[in-house]
Design a protein around this motif. Structure first.
Motif, short mmCIF file in Angstrom:
data_model
loop_
_atom_site.label_atom_id
_atom_site.label_comp_id
_atom_site.label_asym_id
_atom_site.label_seq_id
_atom_site.Cartn_x
_atom_site.Cartn_y
_atom_site.Cartn_z
N GLN A 286 0.34 6.40 2.05
CA GLN A 286 0.76 6.95 3.33
C GLN A 286 0.22 8.38 3.51
O GLN A 286 -0.23 9.01 2.57
CB GLN A 286 2.29 7.00 3.38
N THR A 287 0.28 8.86 4.78
CA THR A 287 -0.03 10.26 5.03
C THR A 287 1.26 11.07 4.88
O THR A 287 2.36 10.55 5.05
CB THR A 287 -0.58 10.47 6.45
N ASP B 35 3.71 8.93 6.89
CA ASP B 35 3.05 8.04 7.85
C ASP B 35 3.50 8.35 9.26
O ASP B 35 3.70 7.44 10.08
CB ASP B 35 3.35 6.57 7.51
N ASP C 98 5.47 6.80 -5.14
CA ASP C 98 4.33 7.57 -4.63
C ASP C 98 4.24 8.95 -5.29
O ASP C 98 4.93 9.89 -4.91
CB ASP C 98 4.46 7.70 -3.11
N PHE D 289 9.77 4.41 7.49
CA PHE D 289 8.69 4.02 6.63
C PHE D 289 8.74 4.67 5.26
O PHE D 289 7.73 4.83 4.61
CB PHE D 289 7.34 4.31 7.31
N ASN E 259 8.45 5.21 1.81
CA ASN E 259 7.69 4.27 1.01
C ASN E 259 8.30 4.04 -0.35
O ASN E 259 8.32 4.92 -1.20
CB ASN E 259 6.27 4.79 0.82
#
Lengths: 340, 340, 340, 340
Positions: C61-62, C78, C138, C336, C338
């Protein structure tokens, strides 16, 4: 036991299903970050930002390069759109080439502002131009654009480009040179903004005109020039130049990312020659290296024509920009371009 | 005891204070209702609605007349902008007058769609035009516009106007007349929309062309024609007509409330004459009663010129609209104009 | 000669002028970048972003840390809001402390997700807790938050924190430990999203429950729990846990930046004791180092009470999350996050 | 010849296709009209309007009833949300029932404002209440709501309802009656707004209190009471009442369409009795005809609890509303409810 179903599909149905799948997939990726330009108090131009590419800052402003949905990469200064990858060629071809093509043999160009490098890039396409001075006040913006805007890399490294970090007014006052073409790639006149005085009659008369060679041409961006917006500053900049130079030529083109038709004005003390489309195309072919994507003889003709409604306003305009009497736009595209 | 303070004001300061007060006051009246046009999936054109003026509905669509901030009164059909008070003259002068001015002596005009009455209004300005048939499918829209859009009241009551409530295709098929000019003031081709088939080659060839008199001209609105949008449907409509008529002339103009440059195409089996600006102005003066606000000889020249980028696409376009192969726009201004 | 004017000002007038000046000044600094949360298909929660502070990206993801107008610094994954500086204490105190306070003597905590560090920070405030395992998938998000979210710096460097980069399900399956409290600081169940299976009955039954010590408590975030939104997933998560654990306690609180009341559910196979407000306050005082800003005995009482409308839905809910039967939310705040 | 393809579908795939078709279809019907509440300067609550149902106007304000996407029918006064079909029961049950339930035997109720009729509707559910005076300044609003808001039709036609069209302050000053409960269903205090003085200490002390019977209770809406918004006016209204009445009880609940937790305050010179949940439920059952959807004993308990963060502010608040010293909110839900 597994069921088997015999089905007849039309190709049309299969296409429909695929297009629905695509539509839905695309839908799920909708943007969360939006850039909102308040064109007027109750008019907004809003586009999605899919990615922040680079961020920076100078003593004057914040600098961002973002990936937009509709306009490709977009450069933002202080959160305001400066130029967009997909249609910046319209603005930059328009601000540079008409003046250079009307001039009989332009060799030197001075750009007030223009730190992103695109205006210089277009000027350098003229093989006859020996020197382009680009004078922007913000070193960081220039560095940022040199680093991240690959389309201008070649221009930034050209030996014909002379980059000056200074206030444009101060630079013009102190420099000893004269130029064939001076380009005002400036911020719009904003109330309290840094660029306002670079549109005044006294600046044109006392600071700028003395730096033009004989036959020299000034061209400046002149704000929105649409049916509903040309009275904001465009007609006034036009009239200010008309009262200052002997010959003045306004023109305009629609720039999608600016959400409006945009205006420029050329001015000179020497008459602009009547150039036919064919001659314009001939000059483009002979003087310019690389291809133009927006401008040719026919396009230039269209830009110069404007329309009846706008001409009527220009003809009747009496306001002149002075230090005490400005006009300002609400907050358009080139709004906060930083240049004193 | 009350304090007294002696103060010296500059006029500038007083003006500042007043402008601040105005700015703040205006700020407090900001809009709550906004109209949002999704120009593309991640591009929005959003404007404030200060008042709902009239609401109505037909079997086909809802009908609203609202007071917008930036564009004056705006007519919405099914919640989509149809035309805006402040710049509808650009669209309507553009769709009507070029074809009528190029025609040597137009006497009869057939308008497909156009229920709001503005297209008829412009056509009726031509004193040589003896009959304008306006064929819109929606009686309620026509009644609503006749009641509420005062600018078209005179047109609606003209004895030269013949109003038909019918599907344009069916009407053309069944009528026995021919016309000098047929105008397609239609909805854009939308996926699943009602107007798609009125842009197909078979419609032009089999239904429409037989209803044109010798020397007759078809003109149709042709969707967005901007630098970034002209590939959606404009180039395709142009090519479809090019494959159907001997002579085809595309043109365009920026319409602010549509948030884009808009396109039209004229087509005929007889050559369009070369008309100089002066001749255009002469014809306007001699044929048209009342003033045009957007169009004159010079403006028409600019509209016809387009620009290099768009011409290149038009020249290379190969797609033809057929019943099986359409192209569609995302959701622009004239999107849901109801006309089958 | 200069004019002098004698003026009497009321203090009120001077204050007015100053407030107008401030209002106008502030107005000119209005935002151009906006974050838009599509809460439902036609409901948007939109706030201004004044500055992009840091940007990053992982394989998943960003990652962005931005300065928002109304909520202070906001972490986006994201492009979705994860937590906001000004009210994250509501969410994080709520997800952590009720379970730890109800537990008689919690020593070990396992956090599924929680990469930003705030959930760990709250758990570590309990001086009796000897070990907090934070399991996020992450690495980049964890590094980004450790570097930029100073409020969690102390937590990240605590020797009692054990940081694991792994999928939570895989980690729980493979680890040999059991925990007193397991916290689901997860993404909402989204159609196609990574977290959906961490809300299913089989996960709770087969993977998670075996890792709870005797008397252990699971607490999970459970999506929006407002009057209009609690049927999306909250009632379903509640019922799934009710069918899996002997004792289940739902609770909720309004989190402004999430634009809704938010829900959590505690579950255990051992009965939750009746704890009076005073006892809650006593436990807070004795177990927790540092101050809580949102939660005390009275607040906890309010959170547990919910309201008649929501209780009625919870009581009647029959849906159970299984691999084949999920429910999904449209796109709320924690959307979102993650974590698989 | 037609091709036949043999295909095996899983039910899952068929469901997927259907959901995609639905998703896409729904997508095509997206809204064009949006209602935008500027909660704070850079925080917007935006929802789609699918239909304008009725429009009206009075000498004070415009009146609109619109169909919103997320909240059902919404009543707008001067373009500001007044109440929404899907969650108005939260606000109206909350403003009415706590005071009437705490009162030992309320027989008469005076409503300041409340022109839409919902507050009266709730009060009339109490079978012991013999008389409800609803005093709104705007006849047109009352007529509009009586005509179009069917959910209040019964209340409007109740013989126990006495409808007065007058300014609430003037009406209270001039009337000779006293009441058991007075309800302030008023506009928020806005700078320059009509309702500001109905929140001042002098109004409460000199005008309102003399009209309360012995044991009488005042309850007033008191603006946003969320974690981030309760300092705007809520704490101040609370403190003003605390300095004016002997006993004051603040409470709050999240109202989705207002995009915030909302606050109310009860005040009396007689102590509020300690009522247990069961007693509340008993009183509801015995006094109220018809069902409550939001409120029961447990819910009331939660509303009264507030949270630690808000209590801390309330406890420390020192500001008092006077004619010279107001506090104002930015522009929340109940903003322009017209009542002087």
């Amino acid at each position: 036991m597994q069921h088997k179903i015999v089905v007849c599909f039309s190709t049309k149905f299969v296409k429909l299903v695929i297009s629905l799948i695509n539509a839905t997939f695309v839908q799920q990726q909708r943007c969360s970050l939006w850039f909102e330009e308040e064109v007027e108090r109750d008019l907004r131009w809003v586009y999605g930002i899919s990615k922040i590419l680079h961020i920076g800052a100078s003593e004057f402003q914040t600098i961002e390069l973002v990936q937009s949905g509709p306009f490709g990469k977009v450069l933002l200064l202080d959160g305001k759109l400066q130029s967009a990858e997909l249609d910046e060629f319209v603005y930059h071809e328009s601000i540079v080439h008409p003046a250079l093509l009307y001039h009989s043999n332009p060799k030197s160009v001075f750009i007030m502002g223009g730190g992103e490098g695109s205006t210089a890039r277009e000027a350098l396409k003229h093989s006859g131009v020996k020197k382009v001075v680009m004078c922007d006040i913000d070193q960081e913006v220039v560095d940022f654009c040199r680093d991240h805007m690959t389309e201008n890399a070649e221009a930034f490294s050209s030996p014909r480009l002379e980059l000056v970090i200074n206030d444009a007014r101060a630079e013009l006052e102190s420099c000893n040179e004269k130029f064939d073409v001076i380009i005002g790639d400036l911020n719009d006149p904003m109330d309290g903004g840094p660029c306002f005085t670079l549109y005044t009659q006294s600046f044109y008369m006392n600071i700028l005109k003395p730096k033009l060679n004989l036959g020299g041409i000034l061209v400046t961006q002149a704000g929105p020039a649409g049916i509903l917006s040309h009275r904001e500053v465009y007609s006034s900049i036009y009239n200010t130049l008309r009262q200052t130079f002997k010959y003045v030529v306004p023109y305009a083109a629609h720039v999608p990312s600016f959400a409006d038709t945009w205006g420029w004005v050329m001015a000179s003390d020497q008459a602009f020659p009547m150039i036919k489309m064919e001659e314009t195309n001939y000059r483009i072919q002979n003087r310019i290296q690389g291809e133009l994507h927006f401008l040719d003889g026919q396009t230039l003709c269209a830009m110069l024509a404007l329309n009846k409604h706008v001409w009527k306003t220009l003809a009747g305009e009496t306001h002149i920009f002075t230090e005490d009497s400005g006009r300002f736009i609400h907050g358009h595209g080139r709004a906060f371009k930083n240049q004193k």
